[in-house]
Design an enzyme around this catalytic site. Sequence first.
Site, short mmCIF file in Angstrom:
data_model
loop_
_atom_site.label_atom_id
_atom_site.label_comp_id
_atom_site.label_asym_id
_atom_site.label_seq_id
_atom_site.Cartn_x
_atom_site.Cartn_y
_atom_site.Cartn_z
N LYS A 9 1.52 -0.04 -7.81
CA LYS A 9 1.85 -1.43 -8.08
C LYS A 9 2.68 -1.58 -9.38
CE LYS A 9 -2.17 -3.34 -5.62
NZ LYS A 9 -3.31 -4.29 -5.71
N TYR A 49 0.99 -9.66 2.09
CA TYR A 49 -0.40 -10.06 1.85
C TYR A 49 -0.79 -11.32 2.64
CZ TYR A 49 -1.37 -6.74 -1.97
OH TYR A 49 -1.63 -5.61 -2.72
N PHE A 57 -6.61 -16.28 -5.18
CA PHE A 57 -5.72 -15.47 -6.03
C PHE A 57 -4.38 -15.16 -5.36
CE2 PHE A 57 -8.77 -12.61 -3.87
CZ PHE A 57 -7.91 -11.78 -3.16
N ARG A 102 -7.99 3.73 -10.02
CA ARG A 102 -8.09 2.37 -10.57
C ARG A 102 -8.89 2.34 -11.87
NH1 ARG A 102 -8.78 -0.70 -4.75
NH2 ARG A 102 -6.64 -1.46 -4.58
N ASN A 112 -4.47 -3.69 -10.58
CA ASN A 112 -5.33 -2.53 -10.36
C ASN A 112 -4.60 -1.28 -9.88
OD1 ASN A 112 -4.78 -3.50 -7.85
ND2 ASN A 112 -6.90 -3.74 -7.19
N HIS A 115 -2.43 0.20 -4.20
CA HIS A 115 -2.87 -0.45 -2.96
C HIS A 115 -3.09 0.62 -1.90
CE1 HIS A 115 -2.80 -2.87 0.72
NE2 HIS A 115 -1.99 -1.94 1.18
N GLU A 126 1.53 -2.16 7.77
CA GLU A 126 2.03 -1.96 6.41
C GLU A 126 3.06 -0.83 6.32
OE1 GLU A 126 -1.47 -1.56 3.98
OE2 GLU A 126 -2.01 -3.68 4.24
P1 ATP Z 1 -5.55 -3.45 -1.77
O1 ATP Z 1 -5.48 -4.29 -0.52
O2 ATP Z 1 -4.48 -3.82 -2.81
O3 ATP Z 1 -5.59 -1.98 -1.51
P2 ATP Z 1 -8.38 -3.95 -1.87
O4 ATP Z 1 -8.36 -3.74 -0.39
O5 ATP Z 1 -9.31 -3.12 -2.68
O6 ATP Z 1 -6.94 -3.75 -2.49
P3 ATP Z 1 -8.29 -6.79 -1.35
O7 ATP Z 1 -9.53 -7.57 -1.23
O8 ATP Z 1 -7.53 -6.43 -0.11
O9 ATP Z 1 -8.64 -5.47 -2.21
O10 ATP Z 1 -7.34 -7.57 -2.35
C1 ATP Z 1 -5.95 -7.28 -2.38
C2 ATP Z 1 -5.50 -7.27 -3.82
O11 ATP Z 1 -5.66 -8.59 -4.35
C3 ATP Z 1 -6.32 -6.40 -4.76
O12 ATP Z 1 -5.92 -5.06 -4.78
C4 ATP Z 1 -6.04 -7.05 -6.10
O13 ATP Z 1 -4.77 -6.70 -6.61
C5 ATP Z 1 -6.02 -8.52 -5.73
N1 ATP Z 1 -7.33 -9.15 -5.87
C6 ATP Z 1 -8.44 -8.93 -5.13
N2 ATP Z 1 -9.48 -9.68 -5.53
C7 ATP Z 1 -9.00 -10.42 -6.56
C8 ATP Z 1 -9.57 -11.40 -7.43
N3 ATP Z 1 -10.83 -11.78 -7.28
N4 ATP Z 1 -8.79 -11.93 -8.39
C9 ATP Z 1 -7.49 -11.56 -8.52
N5 ATP Z 1 -6.89 -10.65 -7.75
C10 ATP Z 1 -7.64 -10.08 -6.79
MG MG Z 2 -6.95 -4.73 0.90
#
Ligand code: ATP
Ligand code: MG
Length: 139
Positions: A9, A49, A57, A102, A112, A115, A126
């Site tokens: 990211k 997304y 968020f 992370r 974080n 992805h 994706e």
């Molecule tokens: P990713 O999809 O990026 O691999 P993930 O599957 O662990 O991560 P998701 O729940 O899919 O998490 O959320 C997608 C992304 O949105 C997260 O990686 C993070 O960057 C952001 N995100 C998730 N939860 C929050 C939150 N509570 N506040 C802000 N940003 C968030």
């Molecule tokens: Mg995810």
Amino acid sequence: MERTLAIIKPDAVAAQHVGAILQRIEGAGFEIRAMRLVRLSRADAEGFYAVHRERPFFGSLTAFMSSGPAVALALEAPEAIRKWRELMGATDPAKADAGTIRRDFGGSIEHNATHGSDAPETAAFELAYFFAGVELAGT
Ligand code: ATP
Ligand code: MG
């Protein structure tokens, strides 16, 4: 063999952690099948997304993901989806296990570092979002 879409990211690219993260990817035995530096537009990030459109968020996440260059990768390994998520650690770096990407490179639950796709269906969507068939063919 399975493929997953990984993204380094914008926070991790800006912090010059690309090399260290690629080293962990290769060290864990993944084959890199495609890789490109990308600069997402806001619309690109919103499309990527789209499943999170209703989350509180969504606005800040898509602003962040379009804030600077990112690195998109197609990773291949047995159980690549699960294995890459394990290497990344929990979404929130503060809750991620020691030694995960992370935990070591993420700054916040949003910024974080990486992805990873979360299921075969999302991996297919994706991977196609970033790589044309021709880039993945023959590798
Ligand atoms: P990713 O999809 O990026 O691999 P993930 O599957 O662990 O991560 P998701 O729940 O899919 O998490 O959320 C997608 C992304 O949105 C997260 O990686 C993070 O960057 C952001 N995100 C998730 N939860 C929050 C939150 N509570 N506040 C802000 N940003 C968030
Ligand atoms: Mg995810």
